[in-house]
Design an enzyme around this catalytic site. Structure first.
Site, PDB file in Angstrom:
ATOM      1  N   ARG A 162      25.132  34.682  21.616  1.00 51.06           N
ATOM      2  CA  ARG A 162      23.893  34.458  20.835  1.00 51.06           C
ATOM      3  C   ARG A 162      23.931  33.125  20.099  1.00 51.06           C
ATOM      4  O   ARG A 162      23.515  33.021  18.939  1.00 51.06           O
ATOM      5  CB  ARG A 162      23.653  35.603  19.843  1.00 51.06           C
ATOM      6  CG  ARG A 162      23.585  36.961  20.452  1.00 51.06           C
ATOM      7  CD  ARG A 162      22.423  37.135  21.433  1.00 51.06           C
ATOM      8  NE  ARG A 162      22.548  38.441  22.062  1.00 51.06           N
ATOM      9  CZ  ARG A 162      23.154  38.632  23.228  1.00 51.06           C
ATOM     10  NH1 ARG A 162      23.639  37.618  23.930  1.00 51.06           N
ATOM     11  NH2 ARG A 162      23.248  39.840  23.738  1.00 51.06           N
ATOM     12  N   SER A 211      17.282  42.150  17.287  1.00 51.95           N
ATOM     13  CA  SER A 211      18.484  42.442  16.511  1.00 51.95           C
ATOM     14  C   SER A 211      18.516  41.617  15.232  1.00 51.95           C
ATOM     15  O   SER A 211      18.301  40.413  15.252  1.00 51.95           O
ATOM     16  CB  SER A 211      19.732  42.122  17.325  1.00 51.95           C
ATOM     17  OG  SER A 211      19.816  43.001  18.413  1.00 51.95           O
ATOM     18  N   GLU A 282      21.595  37.426  13.254  1.00 52.02           N
ATOM     19  CA  GLU A 282      21.226  36.857  14.558  1.00 52.02           C
ATOM     20  C   GLU A 282      19.855  36.181  14.433  1.00 52.02           C
ATOM     21  O   GLU A 282      19.607  35.129  15.022  1.00 52.02           O
ATOM     22  CB  GLU A 282      21.164  37.984  15.604  1.00 52.02           C
ATOM     23  CG  GLU A 282      20.771  37.488  16.990  1.00 52.02           C
ATOM     24  CD  GLU A 282      20.997  38.537  18.067  1.00 52.02           C
ATOM     25  OE1 GLU A 282      22.004  39.284  17.992  1.00 52.02           O
ATOM     26  OE2 GLU A 282      20.166  38.612  18.986  1.00 52.02           O
TER      27      GLU A 282
HETATM   28  C1  LIG Z   1      11.751  44.230  20.708  1.00 54.42           C
HETATM   29  C2  LIG Z   1      12.734  43.079  20.812  1.00 54.42           C
HETATM   30  C3  LIG Z   1      13.862  43.226  21.614  1.00 54.42           C
HETATM   31  C4  LIG Z   1      14.789  42.187  21.717  1.00 54.42           C
HETATM   32  N1  LIG Z   1      15.887  42.375  22.506  1.00 54.42           N
HETATM   33  C5  LIG Z   1      16.770  41.368  22.629  1.00 54.42           C
HETATM   34  C6  LIG Z   1      17.918  41.513  23.489  1.00 54.42           C
HETATM   35  O1  LIG Z   1      18.125  42.526  24.138  1.00 54.42           O
HETATM   36  N2  LIG Z   1      18.783  40.460  23.570  1.00 54.42           N
HETATM   37  C7  LIG Z   1      18.597  39.311  22.892  1.00 54.42           C
HETATM   38  O2  LIG Z   1      19.412  38.388  23.025  1.00 54.42           O
HETATM   39  N3  LIG Z   1      17.524  39.138  22.081  1.00 54.42           N
HETATM   40  C8  LIG Z   1      16.609  40.126  21.932  1.00 54.42           C
HETATM   41  N4  LIG Z   1      15.527  39.960  21.115  1.00 54.42           N
HETATM   42  C9  LIG Z   1      15.384  38.705  20.329  1.00 54.42           C
HETATM   43  C10 LIG Z   1      14.569  37.617  21.014  1.00 54.42           C
HETATM   44  O3  LIG Z   1      13.640  38.170  21.919  1.00 54.42           O
HETATM   45  C11 LIG Z   1      15.473  36.596  21.738  1.00 54.42           C
HETATM   46  O4  LIG Z   1      16.337  35.957  20.853  1.00 54.42           O
HETATM   47  C12 LIG Z   1      14.632  35.564  22.481  1.00 54.42           C
HETATM   48  O5  LIG Z   1      15.441  34.805  23.333  1.00 54.42           O
HETATM   49  C13 LIG Z   1      13.897  34.607  21.520  1.00 54.42           C
HETATM   50  O6  LIG Z   1      13.014  33.855  22.303  1.00 54.42           O
HETATM   51  P1  LIG Z   1      11.668  33.269  21.711  1.00 54.42           P
HETATM   52  O7  LIG Z   1      11.074  32.426  22.759  1.00 54.42           O
HETATM   53  O8  LIG Z   1      10.807  34.337  21.151  1.00 54.42           O
HETATM   54  O9  LIG Z   1      12.236  32.353  20.556  1.00 54.42           O
HETATM   55  P2  LIG Z   1      11.802  32.334  19.021  1.00 54.42           P
HETATM   56  O10 LIG Z   1      12.081  33.688  18.437  1.00 54.42           O
HETATM   57  O11 LIG Z   1      10.405  31.815  18.948  1.00 54.42           O
HETATM   58  O12 LIG Z   1      12.808  31.284  18.451  1.00 54.42           O
HETATM   59  C14 LIG Z   1      14.186  31.603  18.323  1.00 54.42           C
HETATM   60  C15 LIG Z   1      14.960  30.298  18.164  1.00 54.42           C
HETATM   61  O13 LIG Z   1      14.869  29.569  19.388  1.00 54.42           O
HETATM   62  C16 LIG Z   1      14.335  28.277  19.153  1.00 54.42           C
HETATM   63  N5  LIG Z   1      13.508  27.913  20.299  1.00 54.42           N
HETATM   64  C17 LIG Z   1      12.443  28.592  20.808  1.00 54.42           C
HETATM   65  N6  LIG Z   1      11.942  27.932  21.874  1.00 54.42           N
HETATM   66  C18 LIG Z   1      12.691  26.816  22.011  1.00 54.42           C
HETATM   67  C19 LIG Z   1      12.657  25.713  22.915  1.00 54.42           C
HETATM   68  N7  LIG Z   1      11.744  25.614  23.896  1.00 54.42           N
HETATM   69  N8  LIG Z   1      13.576  24.738  22.757  1.00 54.42           N
HETATM   70  C20 LIG Z   1      14.509  24.795  21.783  1.00 54.42           C
HETATM   71  N9  LIG Z   1      14.583  25.804  20.896  1.00 54.42           N
HETATM   72  C21 LIG Z   1      13.689  26.802  21.022  1.00 54.42           C
HETATM   73  C22 LIG Z   1      13.506  28.420  17.876  1.00 54.42           C
HETATM   74  O14 LIG Z   1      13.339  27.172  17.217  1.00 54.42           O
HETATM   75  C23 LIG Z   1      14.360  29.379  17.083  1.00 54.42           C
HETATM   76  O15 LIG Z   1      15.416  28.697  16.444  1.00 54.42           O
HETATM   77  C24 LIG Z   1      14.585  40.985  21.001  1.00 54.42           C
HETATM   78  C25 LIG Z   1      13.434  40.829  20.206  1.00 54.42           C
HETATM   79  C26 LIG Z   1      12.515  41.873  20.109  1.00 54.42           C
HETATM   80  C27 LIG Z   1      11.292  41.684  19.243  1.00 54.42           C
END
Ligand SMILES: Cc1cc2nc3c(=O)[nH]c(=O)nc-3n(C[C@H](O)[C@H](O)[C@H](O)COP(=O)(O)OP(=O)(O)OC[C@H]3O[C@@H](n4cnc5c(N)ncnc54)[C@H](O)[C@@H]3O)c2cc1C
Length: 292
Positions: A162, A211, A282
């Site tokens: 992560r 998480s 996280e």
């Molecule tokens: C119901 C639910 C279940 C989930 N299950 C999991 C799981 O099983 N495993 C897991 O690892 N995570 C899980 N997550 C957390 C989340 O979905 C992940 O961390 C996901 O990868 C975040 O992606 P995002 O595009 O929404 O990023 P965001 O939440 O929008 O951003 C997260 C971070 O990534 C950065 N970021 C986003 N896009 C970019 C980009 N293009 N370039 C550089 N940095 C960027 C942001 O600046 C921020 O620091 C879950 C979340 C929810 C709500």
């Protein structure tokens, strides 16, 4: 300046938890040159940059975020399959990638079926589930800054549990995943099985940010420890520790980010007292948010 900026868009509309105050400015670049333009603008005005994907792992300050928030759209959210490569814009949702991979008969990305984020967010977080993470499928990512662009491998990105070494000024604009041929029916069956497993153990139809804490080394996960502290269902304001999985916080009813933070602080304090373990978050904080 070809890119228009929106003022005051609330983070409650940009995050899955549905909390957080207004962003100073929001840009929605659709191409790499537009993205570079946005990043140069932020640098010229000495503004912080925050890229948001689906906002599925973010808590933003209730008072708002004094930054240029960047959300990738258009070409930067398109997905294509080429032989065994899946090429996606940094803003492409994992659901769109999985759909495209399945249609092309490419397997290996099924583990991401319940991760509601984007390709770029997956790289930044090195997201993962069921024993696999982004580092297992990522070939390289196109990283853009105000100074230009370069392709980086998982090793160069420093992907670990992560975690990546990316900074807020480095935006993942495109990714390439290496997948493997797999019949569409097999992919469907695998995804259905994983989704069922998820429904049994985690809140899937609630507003959460995934998480809360990373799992510490050892046998007990963060959620189990919080549960053993008796905190399942514990509520502060409009936020509640999920009765289904204690490492999730749900926006039960008009929660604020402050409510979520208060719950996080309480869970961390109780786990420290009962297990002597310091939980590491996280979820990503933006806008000067800190745990009380
Ligand atoms: C119901 C639910 C279940 C989930 N299950 C999991 C799981 O099983 N495993 C897991 O690892 N995570 C899980 N997550 C957390 C989340 O979905 C992940 O961390 C996901 O990868 C975040 O992606 P995002 O595009 O929404 O990023 P965001 O939440 O929008 O951003 C997260 C971070 O990534 C950065 N970021 C986003 N896009 C970019 C980009 N293009 N370039 C550089 N940095 C960027 C942001 O600046 C921020 O620091 C879950 C979340 C929810 C709500």
């Amino acid at each position: 300046m070809t890119l228009s900026l929106e003022r005051g868009v609330p983070f409650s509309r940009l995050t899955t938890i549905g909390t957080g105050g207004p962003a100073r400015a929001l840009a929605r670049p659709r191409t790499v040159p537009e993205l570079e333009e946005a990043l140069r603008l932020a640098r010229g005005e000495a503004m912080d940059v925050f890229v948001v994907g689906l906002g599925s792992n973010v808590v933003a300050a209730d008072e708002g975020v004094d930054a240029l928030v960047v959300r990738l759209e258009g070409e930067l959210a398109v997905v294509e399959a080429r032989d065994s490569l899946l090429e996606a814009g940094g803003g492409a949702s994992n659901a769109a990638c999985l759909h495209r991979a399945r249609a092309a008969g490419l397997g290996g990305f099924e583990f991401a079926c319940a991760i509601p984020g984007t390709a770029g967010g997956g790289v930044f977080m090195n997201a993962g589930a069921y024993g696999r993470d982004w580092s297992d499928v990522l070939v390289r990512a196109l990283v853009v800054t105000a100074d230009g662009e370069s392709w980086m491998t998982p090793a160069e990105l420093g992907l670990a549990y992560r975690h990546s070494e990316l900074t807020a000024e480095q935006v993942v604009a495109r990714v390439e995943y290496r997948l493997e041929p797999r019949p569409e029916a097999e992919i469907r069956a695998l995804v259905a099985d994983l989704v069922e497993r998820r429904k049994d153990t985690q809140p899937t139809n609630r507003r959460t940010f995934g998480s809360v804490f990373k799992n510490p080394p050892g046998e007990l996960g963060a959620g189990r420890m919080i549960e053993l502290c008796g905190l399942k269902g514990h509520r502060i304001g409009g936020a509640v520790i999920s009765p289904r999985h204690a490492n999730f916080i749900e926006n039960a009813d008009g929660a604020t980010s402050a409510d979520c933070l208060a719950l996080m602080a309480e869970a961390r304090r109780r786990v420290r007292e009962q297990f002597g373990v310091e939980l590491e978050r996280e979820v990503v904080f933006v806008g000067g948010v800190e745990l009380p």
